[in-house]
Design an enzyme around this catalytic site. Structure first.
Site, mmCIF file in Angstrom:
data_model
loop_
_atom_site.group_PDB
_atom_site.id
_atom_site.type_symbol
_atom_site.label_atom_id
_atom_site.label_comp_id
_atom_site.label_asym_id
_atom_site.label_seq_id
_atom_site.Cartn_x
_atom_site.Cartn_y
_atom_site.Cartn_z
ATOM 1 N N LYS A 171 -41.677 0.975 -5.090
ATOM 2 C CA LYS A 171 -41.718 1.177 -3.651
ATOM 3 C C LYS A 171 -42.621 2.357 -3.309
ATOM 4 O O LYS A 171 -42.810 3.259 -4.131
ATOM 5 C CB LYS A 171 -40.314 1.465 -3.120
ATOM 6 C CG LYS A 171 -39.336 0.316 -3.206
ATOM 7 C CD LYS A 171 -37.970 0.752 -2.681
ATOM 8 C CE LYS A 171 -36.968 -0.380 -2.742
ATOM 9 N NZ LYS A 171 -37.277 -1.458 -1.771
ATOM 10 N N ARG B 19 -31.052 -10.214 -5.301
ATOM 11 C CA ARG B 19 -30.672 -11.615 -5.507
ATOM 12 C C ARG B 19 -30.455 -11.924 -6.985
ATOM 13 O O ARG B 19 -29.655 -12.801 -7.332
ATOM 14 C CB ARG B 19 -31.736 -12.525 -4.888
ATOM 15 C CG ARG B 19 -33.108 -12.436 -5.521
ATOM 16 C CD ARG B 19 -34.231 -12.853 -4.580
ATOM 17 N NE ARG B 19 -34.473 -11.858 -3.551
ATOM 18 C CZ ARG B 19 -35.384 -11.982 -2.592
ATOM 19 N NH1 ARG B 19 -36.155 -13.060 -2.549
ATOM 20 N NH2 ARG B 19 -35.546 -11.039 -1.693
#
Length: 485
Positions: free
Chosen positions: A262, A336
């Site tokens: 990030k 996920r």
């Protein structure tokens, strides 16, 4: 903050609160010794009783100053009541007052409970690491005395307080920095639930590897912190209800993005990427604390996503517990990968008919819904309606988003059963489509993407800046409305 109930106003009360419905100022203050001054204060403040509005009057008796607060409760709905209670605490929390007395004459029990709920939740702070906080910034208010309340109010408060404790626990987990809360210490914090009767089961990495949970383990393999699967069971039906309702929470205790790193700006916020797991833990505390007559299992997949030499790479293929293979295109789409194995595990061992997962899953849901609603995806209209109704009634609003074959095709992989991301468009939808591939046939399922809701940059109804505890009250109300015997 403590809440007590009394038959009459204390003689030494220096802070009196009079709740006022919209448009009913004159009627509500009639008979008050200070009615003339209160009327003038209301006029000066343009106070008409709107939810959360305040008019303050100070009077002196025997050389002692007393603050009398007119508190607007709007239309006397439960939502308005939470807003009013929150505004009241915001006004008095650091005022120097230690006790405030609320005259609840004429208030219905549900409205009073929500007003108190808003007041106590707004008072929640986590000042553990603030060693040089100026005295005037420290909370002073620590007790609310309710007088002239409706019959049964004190008993009703016991139930509400259990839910408030659950919200506070979720906020604590979310607020703590990642060097304090990581998978193992998250589990340790949750051990307090055993005193309420919650049964805990913990799978370490060896147990998860033996179960075939390659997807979850792949996320955490770049961290020095070991991953965990935490299982919390509450059965308030003494075995009479099976199978349980199941909640699954994403617990990425810190998310650097892994190899798909990030940007540095704002990365510190990723300590709250375990907000879904925190909501599940808080909900389990709430249900057990109020002895809910329901059978519920909460599962949290707990990992830390770090980019060291052992971290998984973009392009790696992992095998999930379900046997389905996943091409990892982006290591920052890790939630996920954690949830899918947790979902498979709980379906294998508990065979639920209803399963709800909560996750700070995608930035895309914030682009879609801002910070006003969590997103809900569901394979059943009835379940979606139940969750939306529960969220709306407690102030954890949800907005339904679509699922469909056209979206599902976007995550097909040329070398594996699926890839973990689709194109830039519809990012929150393709994430939900990914999770749906791990829902067993016959299971009614909903996915709540709460990325925009677990942390607030400004105060709101029931919270200050910071952790909101979103999801705890929602899950508690969902169970109360639909699953308690």
């Amino acid at each position: 903050m403590n809440v007590e109930f009394a038959a009459a106003r204390p003689d030494n009360a220096t802070s009196l609160v009079i709740p006022v419905n919209k448009g009913a100022v004159a009627e509500r203050i009639a008979g008050e010794a200070s009615a003339e001054g209160l009327s003038a204060a209301a006029s000066l403040a343009r106070f008409e009783g709107e939810a959360g509005s305040i008019a303050e009057y100070v009077e002196t008796r025997g050389g002692v100053a007393r603050r009398v607060v007119l508190l607007g409760t709007g239309g006397a709905s439960e939502t308005d009541a939470v807003k009013a209670g929150s505004a009241l605490t915001a006004k008095l929390l650091t005022s120097g007052e230690t006790v405030m007395t609320i005259d609840a004459a004429g208030m219905a029990t549900p409205v009073l409970m929500r007003l108190l709920e808003g007041a106590v939740l707004r008072a929640w702070r986590y000042d553990r690491y603030r060693t040089r906080l100026p005295a005037k910034h420290k909370p002073t208010l620590d007790k609310i005395v309710v007088v002239s309340g409706p019959d049964g109010a004190e008993a009703a408060w016991v139930r509400i307080l259990a839910v408030i404790d659950g919200v506070g626990f979720a906020r604590e987990l979310v607020t703590e920095p990642a060097n304090i809360i990581y998978p193992e210490s998250f589990v340790e914090r949750c051990e307090r639930l055993t005193t309420l009767g919650v049964e805990l089961q913990v799978l370490d990495e060896a147990a998860m590897a033996a179960a075939g949970m390659g997807s979850l383990l792949g996320v955490g393999q770049g961290s020095e912190r070991s991953s965990r699967l935490l299982v919390m069971k509450w059965d308030g039906t003494a075995g009479a209800t099976n199978p349980p309702v199941v909640f699954v929470g994403k617990g990425v205790t810190f998310d650097t993005g892994g190899i798909s790193l990030k940007p540095p700006a704002g990365m510190e916020d990723m300590k709250w990427d375990m907000g879904g797991a925190a909501a599940v833990a808080g909900a389990m505390m709430a249900l057990a604390g109020r002895k809910a007559k329901a059978h519920v299992v909460g599962v949290c997949g707990l990992v830390e996503n770090m980019p060291d030499g052992k971290a998984q790479r973009p392009g790696d293929v992992v095998t999930s517990m379900s046997g389905q293979t996943i091409e990892v295109i982006n290591t920052d789409a890790e939630g996920r990968l954690v949830l899918c194995d947790a979902m498979t595990w709980v379906q294998k061992f508990y065979s639920p008919k209803v399963m709800i997962d909560l996750a700070t899953l995608t930035g895309a849901i914030i682009i879609s819904l801002g910070h006003e609603h969590g997103g809900i995806f569901a394979n059943d209209d009835g379940l979606a309606a139940q969750l939306i109704a529960a969220g709306g009634s407690v102030g954890d609003p949800l907005w339904r988003m679509p699922l469909g074959d056209a979206y599902n095709k976007l995550i097909d992989s040329p070398i594996a059963d699926m890839k973990n991301v689709g194109p830039r468009e519809g990012g929150s939808i393709t994430a939900a489509q990914f999770l749906q591939r791990f829902v067993d046939e016959g299971v009614t399922w909903a996915h709540l993407d709460i990325a925009g809701m677990v942390w607030a940059s400004k105060p709101g109804p029931g919270w200050d800046k910071g952790a909101t505890g979103f999801g705890v009250r929602l899950l508690d109300r969902f169970v109360a409305d639909n699953w308690e015997k």
